[in-house]
Design a protein around this motif. Sequence first.
Motif, mmCIF file in Angstrom:
data_model
loop_
_atom_site.group_PDB
_atom_site.id
_atom_site.type_symbol
_atom_site.label_atom_id
_atom_site.label_comp_id
_atom_site.label_asym_id
_atom_site.label_seq_id
_atom_site.Cartn_x
_atom_site.Cartn_y
_atom_site.Cartn_z
ATOM 1 N N LEU A 337 22.530 80.420 -58.122
ATOM 2 C CA LEU A 337 23.297 80.844 -56.966
ATOM 3 C C LEU A 337 22.730 82.141 -56.411
ATOM 4 O O LEU A 337 22.571 83.126 -57.128
ATOM 5 N N ALA A 338 22.382 82.124 -55.141
ATOM 6 C CA ALA A 338 21.869 83.316 -54.471
ATOM 7 C C ALA A 338 22.797 83.643 -53.312
ATOM 8 O O ALA A 338 23.071 82.770 -52.475
ATOM 9 N N VAL A 339 23.297 84.862 -53.260
ATOM 10 C CA VAL A 339 24.256 85.235 -52.225
ATOM 11 C C VAL A 339 23.882 86.581 -51.610
ATOM 12 O O VAL A 339 23.294 87.447 -52.262
ATOM 13 N N THR A 340 24.220 86.714 -50.355
ATOM 14 C CA THR A 340 24.145 88.013 -49.700
ATOM 15 C C THR A 340 25.547 88.578 -49.602
ATOM 16 O O THR A 340 26.540 87.865 -49.740
ATOM 17 N N GLU A 405 24.275 85.435 -63.758
ATOM 18 C CA GLU A 405 23.302 84.465 -63.258
ATOM 19 C C GLU A 405 23.178 84.498 -61.739
ATOM 20 O O GLU A 405 22.255 83.896 -61.176
ATOM 21 N N THR A 406 24.099 85.189 -61.058
ATOM 22 C CA THR A 406 24.057 85.259 -59.601
ATOM 23 C C THR A 406 22.942 86.193 -59.140
ATOM 24 O O THR A 406 22.803 87.302 -59.646
ATOM 25 N N THR A 407 22.158 85.745 -58.175
ATOM 26 C CA THR A 407 21.198 86.611 -57.501
ATOM 27 C C THR A 407 21.891 87.187 -56.278
ATOM 28 O O THR A 407 22.203 86.448 -55.338
ATOM 29 N N PHE A 408 22.157 88.485 -56.297
ATOM 30 C CA PHE A 408 22.851 89.132 -55.180
ATOM 31 C C PHE A 408 21.892 90.040 -54.431
ATOM 32 O O PHE A 408 21.119 90.778 -55.038
ATOM 33 N N ARG A 409 21.965 89.983 -53.109
ATOM 34 C CA ARG A 409 21.201 90.885 -52.270
ATOM 35 C C ARG A 409 22.103 91.419 -51.154
ATOM 36 O O ARG A 409 22.862 90.664 -50.551
#
Length: 452
Positions: A337-340, A405-409
């Motif tokens: 999961l990748a979120v902004t 596990e989340t990719t946050f930007r």
Amino acid sequence: MSTIRKRRLLLPLAAVATVGFALTACTGDIASEEAGDTDCSEYEEYGTYDGASVTIGATIVDIEADRLVESWTDFVNCTGIEIDYQGSQEFEAQIAVLAEGGNAPDIGFVPQPGLVQRLADGGWLIPASESVEANADEWWTEDWKAYGTVDDTFYGAPLMSNVKGYVWYSPSEFEENGWEIPTTLSELRDLSDEIAAAGDHKPWCVGLESGVATGWPGTDWVEDYVLRLQGADYYDQWVTHEIPFNDPGIVEAFDEVGEYLKNEDMVNGGIGDVSTLVTEAFGTAGLPILDGECSLHHQASFYETFWNPEGGDAAVVASDGDVFGFMLPPENAGDPLAVTGGGEIVVAFTDAEEVEVVRTFLSSDTWANNRVSLGGVISANLGVDPENASSELLVQSIEILQNPETTFRFDGSDLMPGAVGADSFWSGIVDWVTGDDTQSVVDAIEASWPSS
């Protein structure tokens, strides 16, 4: 007993950043009296400061400002530090001018890391104390701490947060039509095509109007696609200009988003044709979902507070309610999961001890749980109990932020220099959806990037 009011720290600023101060002060009768029946056990570490006053400025207004003030009421009563909060939607535009003129508030909640850097470069910010940094290390991830750091100097801890990239929808409409939540970008496109082919309504409703900031919701679309199509490392290099704005990977993201935003078959459900994207306010754009005039709307977790049409009943935001949201899916099934998202950084313009006491409290798990419990917001503070959130979606949002596990930007435009992130990127989106081709738009934005 001494009285503190805007009293200067005895330590030099360099020492504040590396040594900090002890969270103790005089014992005050006034603070004790104001505390009354308040349980002050959680606030004893901060001491008492009779007569101390701290001013705070931010963009937060209306009911959210009321809840903000309520979130520190017990702290104020127990410590005796009066907090004077002033919210203004012009805060971002004015704060650098106020700082340069020596008229900035003691504390500012800055929603753009790029603006934090500008304020630090101007020499107007006070490095955070050891107490604030200790909280940042304990309660926030390294990525979040980095958003308050400029040239290896830590200036402020995060405050609240939001998760961007939600796709809002009607659970009952999905159930009636047998639609599944898309698990890939391709499945999302297939669903959009299916809705469009049915001919009952346009699949998407979109609003990009936001006063002088018109266009920003479109930048969120592009940023979400850059992160999903090109990955986190590419995203990081893009927002720092190691990769130019007109790179082919950015063109690809624009073109993918354009399959929706520039497509008459896809937008603008319940509102009008493509031209209405730039005239429809972002706050009302999703409401046609409630009337079955569109099926999908891309907007952040904070949009939950907008599901209350004027003169109508508030919509129930829940997986079995009137409206709910799923995350914009990854490019490939099974991708992490990748979120902004976004948030505020708590910076200081005054080097008073009581200012650092307030900043220490605001960076704590105690304050974060206080505010989240009052409803309507989330925090990426690792000490927040997700169950304190006011809705199912906000519980989910906190769990996303706390998931290792989340990719946050952080929102890309907020990380870019203001000349781009708060100017040419926004206006470029408007030019793009109203007819300009992708390459000319990204070339123009690239040309606007400051040379230094």
